[in-house]
Design a protein around this motif. Structure first.
Motif, PDB file in Angstrom:
ATOM      1  N   ILE A 192     -40.295  43.582 -74.343  1.00 57.38           N
ATOM      2  CA  ILE A 192     -41.412  43.009 -74.494  1.00 57.38           C
ATOM      3  C   ILE A 192     -42.557  43.491 -75.140  1.00 57.38           C
ATOM      4  N   MET A 193     -43.344  43.421 -74.172  1.00 55.21           N
ATOM      5  CA  MET A 193     -44.462  44.081 -74.413  1.00 55.21           C
ATOM      6  C   MET A 193     -44.711  45.015 -75.360  1.00 55.21           C
ATOM      7  N   LEU A 194     -43.788  46.602 -75.753  1.00 56.96           N
ATOM      8  CA  LEU A 194     -43.915  47.344 -76.277  1.00 56.96           C
ATOM      9  C   LEU A 194     -43.289  46.690 -77.769  1.00 56.96           C
ATOM     10  N   THR A 195     -42.539  45.536 -78.059  1.00 57.18           N
ATOM     11  CA  THR A 195     -41.705  45.430 -79.088  1.00 57.18           C
ATOM     12  C   THR A 195     -43.029  44.017 -79.700  1.00 57.18           C
ATOM     13  N   LEU A 196     -43.245  43.630 -78.597  1.00 55.45           N
ATOM     14  CA  LEU A 196     -44.857  42.433 -79.264  1.00 55.45           C
ATOM     15  C   LEU A 196     -45.862  43.873 -79.970  1.00 55.45           C
ATOM     16  N   ALA A 197     -46.190  45.204 -80.023  1.00 57.43           N
ATOM     17  CA  ALA A 197     -47.449  46.008 -80.437  1.00 57.43           C
ATOM     18  C   ALA A 197     -46.793  46.312 -81.334  1.00 57.43           C
ATOM     19  N   ASN A 205     -42.811  48.711 -89.953  1.00 60.27           N
ATOM     20  CA  ASN A 205     -41.203  47.585 -89.326  1.00 60.27           C
ATOM     21  C   ASN A 205     -40.995  47.244 -90.357  1.00 60.27           C
ATOM     22  N   ARG A 206     -39.850  47.039 -90.146  1.00 63.84           N
ATOM     23  CA  ARG A 206     -38.432  45.701 -91.537  1.00 63.84           C
ATOM     24  C   ARG A 206     -38.674  44.684 -90.755  1.00 63.84           C
ATOM     25  N   GLN A 207     -37.830  43.817 -90.975  1.00 59.63           N
ATOM     26  CA  GLN A 207     -37.419  41.824 -90.229  1.00 59.63           C
ATOM     27  C   GLN A 207     -36.781  42.105 -89.118  1.00 59.63           C
ATOM     28  N   ASP A 208     -36.038  43.099 -88.806  1.00 58.98           N
ATOM     29  CA  ASP A 208     -34.998  43.853 -88.033  1.00 58.98           C
ATOM     30  C   ASP A 208     -35.465  44.810 -87.105  1.00 58.98           C
ATOM     31  N   PHE A 209     -35.727  45.002 -85.995  1.00 63.00           N
ATOM     32  CA  PHE A 209     -35.710  46.510 -85.517  1.00 63.00           C
ATOM     33  C   PHE A 209     -35.849  46.206 -84.014  1.00 63.00           C
ATOM     34  N   CYS A 210     -35.678  47.538 -83.342  1.00 64.26           N
ATOM     35  CA  CYS A 210     -35.161  47.417 -81.691  1.00 64.26           C
ATOM     36  C   CYS A 210     -36.207  48.309 -81.127  1.00 64.26           C
ATOM     37  N   ILE A 211     -36.321  48.108 -79.787  1.00 63.81           N
ATOM     38  CA  ILE A 211     -37.115  49.277 -78.976  1.00 63.81           C
ATOM     39  C   ILE A 211     -35.883  48.773 -77.834  1.00 63.81           C
ATOM     40  N   ILE A 212     -36.243  50.578 -77.410  1.00 62.49           N
ATOM     41  CA  ILE A 212     -35.726  51.037 -76.438  1.00 62.49           C
ATOM     42  C   ILE A 212     -36.349  51.596 -75.412  1.00 62.49           C
ATOM     43  N   GLN A 332     -33.197  49.932 -87.597  1.00 63.56           N
ATOM     44  CA  GLN A 332     -34.224  50.409 -87.029  1.00 63.56           C
ATOM     45  C   GLN A 332     -34.697  50.580 -85.875  1.00 63.56           C
ATOM     46  N   ILE A 333     -34.614  51.208 -85.155  1.00 60.20           N
ATOM     47  CA  ILE A 333     -34.240  51.653 -83.342  1.00 60.20           C
ATOM     48  C   ILE A 333     -35.641  52.551 -83.736  1.00 60.20           C
ATOM     49  N   TRP A 334     -36.714  52.275 -82.232  1.00 59.88           N
ATOM     50  CA  TRP A 334     -38.125  52.849 -81.607  1.00 59.88           C
ATOM     51  C   TRP A 334     -37.886  53.397 -80.282  1.00 59.88           C
ATOM     52  N   PHE A 335     -37.910  55.007 -80.042  1.00 59.71           N
ATOM     53  CA  PHE A 335     -38.163  55.200 -78.690  1.00 59.71           C
ATOM     54  C   PHE A 335     -39.383  55.329 -77.899  1.00 59.71           C
ATOM     55  N   ILE A 372     -34.071  56.262 -87.001  1.00 57.69           N
ATOM     56  CA  ILE A 372     -34.276  56.294 -85.474  1.00 57.69           C
ATOM     57  C   ILE A 372     -35.474  57.048 -85.053  1.00 57.69           C
ATOM     58  N   GLY A 373     -36.440  56.932 -84.447  1.00 57.71           N
ATOM     59  CA  GLY A 373     -37.371  57.759 -84.243  1.00 57.71           C
ATOM     60  C   GLY A 373     -38.158  57.308 -82.797  1.00 57.71           C
ATOM     61  N   PHE A 374     -38.998  57.820 -82.531  1.00 57.47           N
ATOM     62  CA  PHE A 374     -40.403  57.747 -81.172  1.00 57.47           C
ATOM     63  C   PHE A 374     -41.259  56.828 -81.807  1.00 57.47           C
ATOM     64  N   GLY A 375     -41.374  56.065 -81.100  1.00 58.85           N
ATOM     65  CA  GLY A 375     -42.578  55.066 -81.226  1.00 58.85           C
ATOM     66  C   GLY A 375     -44.571  55.839 -81.496  1.00 58.85           C
ATOM     67  N   ASN A 376     -44.443  55.559 -82.382  1.00 55.34           N
ATOM     68  CA  ASN A 376     -46.267  56.238 -82.593  1.00 55.34           C
ATOM     69  C   ASN A 376     -47.452  55.897 -82.026  1.00 55.34           C
ATOM     70  N   LEU A 377     -46.804  54.299 -81.406  1.00 54.21           N
ATOM     71  CA  LEU A 377     -47.981  53.470 -80.670  1.00 54.21           C
ATOM     72  C   LEU A 377     -48.287  54.265 -79.457  1.00 54.21           C
ATOM     73  N   THR A 378     -50.277  54.498 -79.770  1.00 49.60           N
ATOM     74  CA  THR A 378     -50.957  54.732 -78.305  1.00 49.60           C
ATOM     75  C   THR A 378     -50.860  54.012 -76.828  1.00 49.60           C
ATOM     76  N   ARG A 379     -50.768  54.464 -75.692  1.00 49.06           N
ATOM     77  CA  ARG A 379     -50.571  53.665 -74.471  1.00 49.06           C
ATOM     78  C   ARG A 379     -51.701  53.009 -74.935  1.00 49.06           C
ATOM     79  N   GLN A 380     -53.110  52.532 -74.942  1.00 47.07           N
ATOM     80  CA  GLN A 380     -53.927  51.262 -75.355  1.00 47.07           C
ATOM     81  C   GLN A 380     -53.293  50.548 -76.125  1.00 47.07           C
ATOM     82  N   GLN A 381     -52.876  50.570 -78.138  1.00 44.37           N
ATOM     83  CA  GLN A 381     -51.704  49.833 -78.540  1.00 44.37           C
ATOM     84  C   GLN A 381     -50.757  48.922 -77.600  1.00 44.37           C
TER      85      GLN A 381
END
Length: 398
Positions: A192-197, A205-212, A332-335, A372-381
């Motif tokens: 949930i932390m990653l999804t909120l970020a 991001n679109r209105q519908d997406f998934c974090i794995i 839309q899926i971010w790893f 489908i791709g890798f999430g680009n947010l920094t660890r701080q973000q």
């Protein structure tokens, strides 16, 4: 069946929330910018802004955001609100970042190792980090937002299961810390932390997406129509505990053949150790010292057995996601997680199993194709993301 209509008060509440959400996202906005984002008229925007400023939920500055034309300054979240100490918590490590009332980082990002053999030791480590920040900000309220690995009840703030912990009992994290520190505490799962970020800090991001999150275990979280979907019992997102192999090995959850038992980093490490002990002369890897870092390096070095294990894991994730896409049509899926260090080849193996869903055809291929791709947010973000629990609570009351 009863269907609620929209009266004037409901519409007004919706518009207030829209303005507040935009201000949290973009930090500073003028009336004309708010009107452009919402589609509301300047008079309508002005009336709502006057209300929000009068209630102390927004503040106004005479500083203009543009040198063109005449405008009336800008609006922002009041800077004098409580600070939030955001943490990602495990029994062996706590990462933290202090943020201000506008969700802007304050000070340095922190990564410390901890040794928490008991729940009490983990709570003490959290408390110590909070007290260190309190010394730096005397007289300032510092609330806590915690992302915790495993199953969490976000309403009660109870950590129900923490797979990496040596204990099995639930921990009433929210209650115990609020009683001890006398501040507001929010607790939720680390996915949930990653999804909120992603929701609040990634405008693409679109209105519908998934974090794995593929790491020690495998977690996921969904955003549907712009809102995090938790389910009635807060059990949504347990993709790691979907059954992949009915004849597979036992999972920590008590069932057999869960995706986590074949595709998580902990399962890969266990598989490697078992094989290496049975074939001591077949590999340069040492079963007694094998680590996740060493497995990742062996993958990039082309170690034959490691490549086979990792590809099998990636195929399992891909097949599971194929079923997910057909059920929810989230495209839309971010790893995230340390498995992302396996790189593009690992990601492509997953993608090949997915192929095109039945919904990816015609114009959809060009405009809404599964991404489908890798999430680009920094660890701080990423760590800052858990602080948005306070934002989402505030929006409900806007």
């Amino acid at each position: 069946m009863q269907i609620a209509g929209l009266n004037n008060q409901t519409v007004r509440q919706h518009n207030r929330r829209a303005i507040m959400a935009l201000t949290w996202r973009y930090k500073r906005l003028s009336k004309s910018q708010l009107a452009a984002h919402t589609g509301l008229s300047i008079p309508a925007i002005s009336k709502i802004l006057d209300e929000l400023v009068g209630e102390g939920k927004l503040s106004h500055s005479s500083e203009n955001l543009s040198s063109r034309g005449i405008n009336s300054g800008h609006y922002q979240i009041p800077i004098d609100g409580a600070l939030i100490l955001c943490m990602d918590v495990t029994p062996t490590c706590i990462e933290s970042q202090l943020i201000d009332a506008q969700m802007t980082p304050v000070g340095d990002f922190s990564h410390i190792k901890v040794n928490a053999p008991t729940p009490e030791a983990l709570l003490a480590a959290i408390e110590e980090l909070w007290r260190q920040q309190q010394k730096c900000w005397p007289g300032k309220q510092i609330n806590l937002a915690l992302g915790v690995h495993g199953q969490v009840d976000p309403v009660t703030g109870v950590s129900q299961t923490m797979p990496q912990a040596p204990w099995k009992k639930p921990i009433e994290i929210k209650y115990l810390l609020e009683e001890k520190l006398r501040v507001s505490v929010r607790v939720d799962n680390d996915c949930i932390m990653l999804t909120l970020a992603e929701k609040w800090q990634n405008d693409s991001n679109r209105q519908d997406f998934c974090i794995i999150n593929v790491d020690y275990g495998i977690g996921s979280s969904f955003v549907i129509n712009g809102q995090i979907y938790r389910g009635m019992l807060n059990g949504s997102g347990q993709i790691g505990h979907t059954i992949f192999d009915r004849d597979g090995i036992a999972c920590d959850c008590g069932r057999y053949g869960c995706l986590e038992t074949v595709a998580s980093l902990s399962s890969l490490k266990k598989q490697a150790r078992i094989w290496l002990k049975s074939q001591p002369t077949q590999s340069a890897l040492d079963p007694e010292t094998i680590s996740i870092r060493r497995l990742i390096d062996a993958w990039h070095e082309g170690d034959k057995q490691t490549v086979q294990w990792v590809e099998q894991a990636a195929n399992a994730i891909g097949l599971t996601l194929y079923n997910l896409l057909n059920i929810l049509n989230i495209n839309q899926i971010w790893f995230y997680g340390r498995s992302c260090e396996f790189g593009e080849k690992w990601l492509q193996t997953i993608y090949q199993q997915i192929g095109f869903t039945p919904f990816d055809h015609g114009d959809a291929i060009r405009t809404r194709q599964t991404q489908i791709g890798f999430g680009n947010l920094t660890r701080q973000q990423q760590i800052t993301g858990i602080g948005y629990l306070f934002v989402e609570d505030a929006l409900v009351q806007a």
